[in-house]
Design an enzyme around this catalytic site. Structure first.
Site, mmCIF file in Angstrom:
data_model
loop_
_atom_site.group_PDB
_atom_site.id
_atom_site.type_symbol
_atom_site.label_atom_id
_atom_site.label_comp_id
_atom_site.label_asym_id
_atom_site.label_seq_id
_atom_site.Cartn_x
_atom_site.Cartn_y
_atom_site.Cartn_z
ATOM 1 N N LYS A 74 -8.401 -63.334 -18.601
ATOM 2 C CA LYS A 74 -7.884 -62.099 -18.443
ATOM 3 C C LYS A 74 -8.459 -61.133 -17.250
ATOM 4 O O LYS A 74 -9.726 -61.300 -16.742
ATOM 5 C CB LYS A 74 -8.413 -61.365 -20.123
ATOM 6 C CG LYS A 74 -7.711 -59.926 -20.082
ATOM 7 C CD LYS A 74 -8.256 -59.358 -21.470
ATOM 8 C CE LYS A 74 -7.550 -58.101 -21.791
ATOM 9 N NZ LYS A 74 -7.998 -57.565 -22.970
ATOM 10 N N SER A 149 -4.063 -56.142 -26.050
ATOM 11 C CA SER A 149 -3.947 -56.029 -24.374
ATOM 12 C C SER A 149 -4.021 -57.379 -23.832
ATOM 13 O O SER A 149 -3.652 -57.418 -22.451
ATOM 14 C CB SER A 149 -5.026 -55.021 -23.672
ATOM 15 O OG SER A 149 -6.350 -55.742 -23.964
ATOM 16 N N SER A 173 -7.445 -56.537 -29.358
ATOM 17 C CA SER A 173 -6.537 -57.216 -28.037
ATOM 18 C C SER A 173 -6.810 -58.812 -27.742
ATOM 19 O O SER A 173 -5.664 -59.296 -27.043
ATOM 20 C CB SER A 173 -7.296 -56.677 -26.682
ATOM 21 O OG SER A 173 -6.919 -55.358 -26.513
HETATM 22 N N1 GLN Z 1 -4.949 -51.440 -29.087
HETATM 23 C C1 GLN Z 1 -5.944 -50.801 -29.048
HETATM 24 C C2 GLN Z 1 -6.479 -49.917 -28.043
HETATM 25 O O1 GLN Z 1 -5.425 -49.607 -27.389
HETATM 26 C C3 GLN Z 1 -7.206 -52.374 -28.777
HETATM 27 C C4 GLN Z 1 -7.125 -52.790 -27.606
HETATM 28 C C5 GLN Z 1 -8.201 -53.500 -27.308
HETATM 29 O O2 GLN Z 1 -8.688 -54.465 -28.037
HETATM 30 N N2 GLN Z 1 -8.699 -53.886 -25.940
HETATM 31 O O3 GLN Z 1 -7.590 -49.358 -28.043
#
Ligand code: GLN
Length: 481
Positions: A74, A149, A173
């Site tokens: 990532k 994400s 994410s």
């Molecule tokens: N969707 C969540 C956020 O926008 C989690 C994102 C994540 O785990 N990085 O904060």
């Protein structure tokens, strides 16, 4: 597609050519419409693959646990010599001078870095649509999101554009895209994996974790990621932790995996199921009945504070983000636009141009929540609620070995469907964020399909009992089809 375990065995025995495998993967990536990668590492990767093929019989190479396995990383995780942008314009062109500890550990075990995967900008989102590099598409339906994400990592695994991938999970994410793309993704216990070299979004919540197409590959990768590291003081230094011991006695073929879950108890918090789409709810109950047939028992429970999880998570995450992202000013690295003026003007111009809309929204809201006069009303209150949620998880996990629930309340939605309405995107995270607030480990495993779109089952375990999660997921994987 072959599994990581098969790749390692195939390369060691000479049945698989690492170079050929890698070239196939790059060919697939180059033809792909998914947009899983921001940066490819082709030249170095192919050179390393040739080296693996040449030296595979040497003792030093034979000992490597991920020999020749292609791994996608990532873009929030630092890779020496490879551009690392966090999918943001502000970091475009930034090439880290060091490897994150997890990346160094992968290389030490012979893995090959395919490239850096697409994601929501600075990990902020659940759909990979906030990336400066354009959205990733879901391999099961190109009109839909892959989740986020870590959407690029999940879609790449699902589409055979890599064998394994790393994701990071602050509020879902890893698990959300694993669920939407039909793969396995695990968020380790807070403190299990070193975060040295992970570009921080909300430190008190996030972990790096494995994404793979099978539970066994997930375990294999998790073991490598758990390498001990003094660079992250929040990593708990447990020697020979249970998870790795279990994985490897199990990978070596000992232990009766069916019997291993006999007597296992699973708690099903009803608040996590309420509000889910009917097809998701049906798949989760089917999975639970399957567990019952395999010798586990389950019981319904109630977790009353779940309704406060989203508010608490978003206040904490945005507050931490507003502080973490203050370091990006484009002065030493990353974006530099226009001519230099006084500090305030230059700083403000670079940040206005460099950050996307969602990131700016969160910096502003987080700064507000931390500001004098509002700190107690928002941030402090969110921390108190977090403690209540953590206690509730701990209480439930005293009675039950594991908790089970849907990972996401619905299947992958259409590209563009929610991005204009941030609140509706945040609401999608209701089942995943509470787990990060509590710091416990959790994984998502495919448990059904609705109109061709995968559904994920989320299993949650006790602190540092990743082994139980993997065992339960493995048994399910072997016995569902
Ligand atoms: N969707 C969540 C956020 O926008 C989690 C994102 C994540 O785990 N990085 O904060």
């Amino acid at each position: 597609m072959v599994t990581a375990l098969e790749v390692v065995e195939g390369i060691k025995s000479g049945n698989i050519s690492c170079e050929e495998l890698l070239l196939q993967i790059y060919e697939r990536i180059e033809r792909s419409e998914l947009n899983c990668f921001i940066t490819l590492n082709k030249e170095t990767a192919v050179r390393e693959a040739r080296e693996v093929d040449k030296r595979r019989e040497e003792e030093e190479y034979r000992r490597k646990k991920l020999l020749g396995v292609p791994v996608a990383v990532k873009d929030s995780i630092s890779t020496k010599g490879i551009q690392t942008t966090c999918a943001s314009k502000i970091l475009t062109g930034y090439v880290p001078p060091f490897d994150a500890t997890v990346v160094a550990a992968l290389k030490k075990e012979g893995a090959i870095i395919v490239g850096k995967t697409n994601m929501d900008e600075f990990c902020m989102g659940s759909s990979t649509e906030t990336s400066y590099y354009g959205p990733t598409k879901n391999p099961h339906d190109l009109t839909r999101v892959p989740g986020g994400s870590s959407g690029g990592s999940a879609a790449a695994v699902a589409a055979g554009e890599t064998i394994l991938a790393l994701g990071s999970d602050t509020g879902g994410s890893i698990r959300c895209p694993a669920s939407f793309c039909g793969i396995v993704g695990l968020k380790p216990t807070y403190g299990f994996v070193s975060r040295y070299g992970l570009i921080a979004y909300a430190n008190s919540l996030e972990q790096i974790g494995p994404m793979a197409s099978t539970v066994t590959d997930t375990a294999l990768l998790l073991e490598i990621l758990s390498a001990k590291d003094d660079g992250d003081s929040t990593q708990l230094k447990i020697q020979n932790n249970a998870a790795t011991n279990y994985c490897f006695s199990w990978l070596n073929g000992t232990g009766n995996e069916r019997a291993a879950i006999k007597g296992m108890t699973i708690g099903v918090p009803k608040e996590f199921i309420e509000g889910c789409s009917p097809e998701v709810e049906r798949s989760v109950w089917d999975a639970l009945h399957n567990y019952e047939d395999l010798g586990a028992t389950y019981g319904e429970i109630s977790m009353r504070n779940l309704k406060y999880a989203l508010a608490s998570y978003y206040i904490i995450a945005m507050s931490e983000a507003s502080s973490n992202l203050a370091r990006f000013d484009g002065l030493r690295y990353g974006l530099r636009t226009g001519k230099d003026e006084d500090w305030h003007t230059t700083f403000s111009r670079i940040r206005s141009e460099g950050f996307g809309e969602e990131v700016k929204r969160r910096i502003i809201l987080g700064t507000y929540a931390l500001s004098a006069g509002y700190y107690g009303k928002y941030y402090l209150k969110a921390l108190k609620v977090r403690t209540l949620i953590k206690n509730e998880f701990e209480e439930a996990l005293k009675t039950y070995d594991l908790l089970a629930m849907p990972t996401m309340p619905f299947v992958a939605f259409k590209l563009g469907e929610r991005i204009k309405d941030p609140l509706s995107l945040y609401l999608a995270d209701v089942n995943t964020v509470s787990v990060n607030l509590a710091g416990v480990p959790s994984l998502s495993i495919p448990c059904g399909v609705s109109h061709g779109l995968p559904i994920g089952l989320q299993l949650v375990g006790k602190h540092f009992e990743e082994d139980e999660l993997l065992r339960a997921a493995f048994v399910y994987e072997q016995n569902s089809s």
